[in-house]
Design a protein around this motif. Structure first.
Motif, PDB file in Angstrom:
ATOM      1  N   PHE A  93     -65.689  39.483 -10.220  1.00 36.34           N
ATOM      2  CA  PHE A  93     -64.969  40.631  -9.685  1.00 36.34           C
ATOM      3  C   PHE A  93     -65.889  41.820  -9.418  1.00 36.34           C
ATOM      4  CE2 PHE A  93     -61.065  38.418 -10.838  1.00 36.34           C
ATOM      5  CZ  PHE A  93     -60.274  38.747  -9.744  1.00 36.34           C
ATOM      6  N   SER A  94     -67.098  41.790  -9.992  1.00 32.09           N
ATOM      7  CA  SER A  94     -68.028  42.886  -9.703  1.00 32.09           C
ATOM      8  C   SER A  94     -68.444  42.872  -8.232  1.00 32.09           C
ATOM      9  CB  SER A  94     -69.261  42.795 -10.603  1.00 32.09           C
ATOM     10  OG  SER A  94     -70.062  41.687 -10.240  1.00 32.09           O
ATOM     11  N   GLU A  95     -68.098  41.779  -7.519  1.00 35.06           N
ATOM     12  CA  GLU A  95     -68.446  41.680  -6.096  1.00 35.06           C
ATOM     13  C   GLU A  95     -67.291  42.116  -5.190  1.00 35.06           C
ATOM     14  OE1 GLU A  95     -70.593  37.653  -5.720  1.00 35.06           O
ATOM     15  OE2 GLU A  95     -70.125  37.866  -7.844  1.00 35.06           O
ATOM     16  N   ALA A  96     -66.284  42.770  -5.778  1.00 39.01           N
ATOM     17  CA  ALA A  96     -65.094  43.139  -5.008  1.00 39.01           C
ATOM     18  C   ALA A  96     -65.444  43.984  -3.774  1.00 39.01           C
ATOM     19  CB  ALA A  96     -64.104  43.892  -5.900  1.00 39.01           C
ATOM     20  N   ASP A  97     -66.525  44.778  -3.871  1.00 42.46           N
ATOM     21  CA  ASP A  97     -66.866  45.625  -2.715  1.00 42.46           C
ATOM     22  C   ASP A  97     -67.946  44.985  -1.827  1.00 42.46           C
ATOM     23  OD1 ASP A  97     -68.936  45.835  -4.493  1.00 42.46           O
ATOM     24  OD2 ASP A  97     -69.170  48.012  -4.302  1.00 42.46           O
ATOM     25  N   HIS A  98     -68.322  43.738  -2.086  1.00 51.82           N
ATOM     26  CA  HIS A  98     -69.314  43.085  -1.229  1.00 51.82           C
ATOM     27  C   HIS A  98     -68.697  42.646   0.093  1.00 51.82           C
ATOM     28  CE1 HIS A  98     -72.274  41.599  -4.612  1.00 51.82           C
ATOM     29  NE2 HIS A  98     -72.078  42.895  -4.636  1.00 51.82           N
ATOM     30  N   ARG A  99     -69.538  42.654   1.129  1.00 55.09           N
ATOM     31  CA  ARG A  99     -69.148  42.022   2.389  1.00 55.09           C
ATOM     32  C   ARG A  99     -70.044  40.794   2.481  1.00 55.09           C
ATOM     33  NH1 ARG A  99     -71.096  44.937   7.687  1.00 55.09           N
ATOM     34  NH2 ARG A  99     -71.190  43.038   8.954  1.00 55.09           N
ATOM     35  N   LYS A 100     -69.469  39.613   2.330  1.00 55.60           N
ATOM     36  CA  LYS A 100     -70.262  38.384   2.258  1.00 55.60           C
ATOM     37  C   LYS A 100     -70.718  37.969   3.656  1.00 55.60           C
ATOM     38  CE  LYS A 100     -69.990  37.950  -2.181  1.00 55.60           C
ATOM     39  NZ  LYS A 100     -71.203  38.227  -2.990  1.00 55.60           N
ATOM     40  N   SER A 101     -72.003  37.674   3.780  1.00 55.88           N
ATOM     41  CA  SER A 101     -72.549  37.448   5.116  1.00 55.88           C
ATOM     42  C   SER A 101     -73.854  36.661   5.065  1.00 55.88           C
ATOM     43  CB  SER A 101     -72.803  38.801   5.794  1.00 55.88           C
ATOM     44  OG  SER A 101     -73.658  39.601   4.996  1.00 55.88           O
ATOM     45  N   MET A 102     -74.358  36.350   6.253  1.00 58.57           N
ATOM     46  CA  MET A 102     -75.677  35.729   6.406  1.00 58.57           C
ATOM     47  C   MET A 102     -76.485  36.657   7.318  1.00 58.57           C
ATOM     48  SD  MET A 102     -74.544  31.765   7.165  1.00 58.57           S
ATOM     49  CE  MET A 102     -73.288  32.086   8.397  1.00 58.57           C
ATOM     50  N   TRP A 103     -77.794  36.473   7.321  1.00 60.13           N
ATOM     51  CA  TRP A 103     -78.637  37.220   8.268  1.00 60.13           C
ATOM     52  C   TRP A 103     -79.035  36.308   9.413  1.00 60.13           C
ATOM     53  CZ3 TRP A 103     -78.516  42.192   8.058  1.00 60.13           C
ATOM     54  CH2 TRP A 103     -78.491  42.881   6.842  1.00 60.13           C
ATOM     55  N   LEU A 104     -78.786  36.801  10.622  1.00 62.04           N
ATOM     56  CA  LEU A 104     -79.261  36.123  11.825  1.00 62.04           C
ATOM     57  C   LEU A 104     -80.503  36.904  12.250  1.00 62.04           C
ATOM     58  CD1 LEU A 104     -78.266  33.838  13.815  1.00 62.04           C
ATOM     59  CD2 LEU A 104     -77.367  35.694  15.213  1.00 62.04           C
ATOM     60  N   VAL A 105     -81.643  36.281  12.130  1.00 65.97           N
ATOM     61  CA  VAL A 105     -82.917  36.996  12.283  1.00 65.97           C
ATOM     62  C   VAL A 105     -83.641  36.513  13.532  1.00 65.97           C
ATOM     63  CG1 VAL A 105     -85.179  37.432  11.228  1.00 65.97           C
ATOM     64  CG2 VAL A 105     -83.134  37.265   9.783  1.00 65.97           C
ATOM     65  N   ASP A 106     -83.976  37.439  14.407  1.00 66.84           N
ATOM     66  CA  ASP A 106     -84.804  37.098  15.561  1.00 66.84           C
ATOM     67  C   ASP A 106     -86.235  37.509  15.284  1.00 66.84           C
ATOM     68  OD1 ASP A 106     -83.127  35.801  17.458  1.00 66.84           O
ATOM     69  OD2 ASP A 106     -82.074  37.710  17.730  1.00 66.84           O
ATOM     70  N   LEU A 107     -87.096  36.507  15.258  1.00 63.05           N
ATOM     71  CA  LEU A 107     -88.512  36.722  15.007  1.00 63.05           C
ATOM     72  C   LEU A 107     -89.198  36.674  16.373  1.00 63.05           C
ATOM     73  CD1 LEU A 107     -90.438  36.991  12.568  1.00 63.05           C
ATOM     74  CD2 LEU A 107     -90.591  34.495  12.534  1.00 63.05           C
ATOM     75  N   ALA A 108     -89.666  37.833  16.822  1.00 69.53           N
ATOM     76  CA  ALA A 108     -90.235  37.911  18.171  1.00 69.53           C
ATOM     77  C   ALA A 108     -91.643  37.320  18.199  1.00 69.53           C
ATOM     78  CB  ALA A 108     -90.256  39.370  18.638  1.00 69.53           C
ATOM     79  N   ALA A 109     -92.176  37.226  19.427  1.00 69.96           N
ATOM     80  CA  ALA A 109     -93.501  36.622  19.611  1.00 69.96           C
ATOM     81  C   ALA A 109     -94.570  37.358  18.809  1.00 69.96           C
ATOM     82  CB  ALA A 109     -93.863  36.633  21.098  1.00 69.96           C
TER      83      ALA A 109
END
Ligand SMILES: [Mn+2]
Length: 387
Positions: free
Chosen positions: A237-253
């Protein structure tokens, strides 16, 4: 190159009495769909695939399903073991699974051997650093004093040495499972403190283009290049204020990084509510939490009869009850659980010494306590390896 960074799936873990396998399966589906629709080039999973060293069969089957779906998708995947995984068990079959494009890195000795993927701009070297338990890997890395910072620094030394031998312009990604300074913990990570120190400075990872971290369950940006994806689902319940997500990362040239947050499906929102039982049952403000997973802190001076059953009449998904009778601040009768909340094992032991003796531990005694806690943790980890 476009990466999808996630971690801390904790397959097989329940949330209070709720079996989360259905929600975990839904997350896997979301991951696969996202990888496909967003044209991801590589998926990285930064440890704690499972919740325990010996996960329940249903969790192993879900992982097997995830492997098949990722392999079918044809998106290369790099995964490491976390402190909850048994590296040895998770690593079984890694050679074969690797042929399907899913690269499981569970061997500390292989830290400096990357999985090399390429895009139109050249190579990207992915270094998978499994969770490094200091006492167990200090010989492998030749460090004298076993600590998180020293073993990670030694592992990163191998990463830099390998990278230096590669073609100029080779970009690099490191997967690691660690507590990096500046990160915020929740109640659902297992403590990894060694020598009284759990956190390592982000500078340990200097020199690589992106560091995909696991361990802390909240999404966090330590620097633009050093991030925690957090767990896809809440486990406390300590995560009640979390927004659960993943990172979509663009690694440029040129190795520059742009990260976008991709939300995970929410099986049911969390709510923490507080008041007397009568207040909680009557307050119209709380109507929005009626369908949530609820943790109720009851402040009634006297514990009401059958509180969970009564609470469930309004909040059918109530999962947790905490009793915190309203008393004067500093009242020694405050509940035991409340007094222990948010304190590490070591802190509790130190406070105990202060409580029984009137004076807290001195430097020498603190060192004895630290050594004792480290020994217990190392023994537990060694037992897991031997099993
Ligand atoms: Mn975890």
């Amino acid at each position: 190159m476009r990466l999808l960074h996630t971690s801390d799936w904790h397959l097989g873990r329940a949330f209070h009495r709720v079996n989360m396998l259905g929600a975990q399966a839904e997350f896997i589906g979301h991951l696969v769909t996202t990888a496909h629709e967003r044209e991801v080039d590589a998926v990285v999973v930064s440890g704690d695939v499972y919740d325990r060293a010996v996960p329940p069969l249903a969790a192993v089957e879900l992982f097997d399903d995830a492997l098949h779906r990722l392999a079918e998708l044809g998106v290369p995947t790099v995964m490491i073991s976390g402190n909850h995984d048994s590296a040895r068990r998770l690593g079984v079959g890694a050679g074969l699974i690797g042929r399907a494009g899913i690269h499981l890195r569970t061997e500390p000795a292989a830290c400096g051997t990357p999985v090399v993927l390429a895009d139109a701009h050249g190579d990207v070297a992915f270094y998978g650093l499994p969770y490094l338990e200091p006492a167990l890997v200090k010989d492998e890395f030749g460090v004298e004093k076993a600590g998180h910072e020293s073993v990670l620094a030694a592992a990163m030394g191998r990463v830099r040495a390998d990278l230096a031998g590669r073609a100029p312009g080779t970009r690099s990604v490191v997967l690691a499972h660690a507590f990096v300074t500046g990160g915020r913990a929740s109640d659902s990570e297992r403590d990894i403190t060694v020598g009284g120190v759990a956190a390592v400075p982000a500078g340990v990872f200097d020199g690589v283009d992106y560091v995909a971290l696991g361990h802390l369950h909240g999404s966090q940006t330590i620097t633009a290049r050093v991030r925690y994806s957090g767990s896809p689902l809440p486990y406390s319940f300590s995560e009640a204020d979390h927004r659960k997500s993943m990172w979509l990362v663009d690694l440029a040239a040129d190795g520059s990084v742009a990260a976008e947050r991709v939300d995970c499906p929410v099986p049911r929102p969390l709510a923490r509510i507080r008041g007397t039982l009568e207040e909680l049952l009557a307050d119209p403000e709380l109507a929005r939490h009626e369908e949530a997973w609820v943790e109720a802190t009851l402040t009634d001076p006297i514990r009401p009869a059958d509180p969970m059953a009564r609470l469930a009449e309004r909040f059918p998904h109530a999962l947790s009850l905490v009793f915190a009778p309203e008393r004067a601040p500093g009242d020694p009768d405050a509940s035991y659980a409340r007094r222990l909340a948010g304190r590490s094992d070591q802190q509790i032991a130190q406070d105990f010494v202060a409580h029984v003796r009137g004076v807290g531990p001195d430097e020498r005694e603190l060192a004895v306590l630290r050594e004792a806690f480290d020994a217990v943790r190392a023994e537990g980890a060694a037992r897991e390896v031997a099993r």
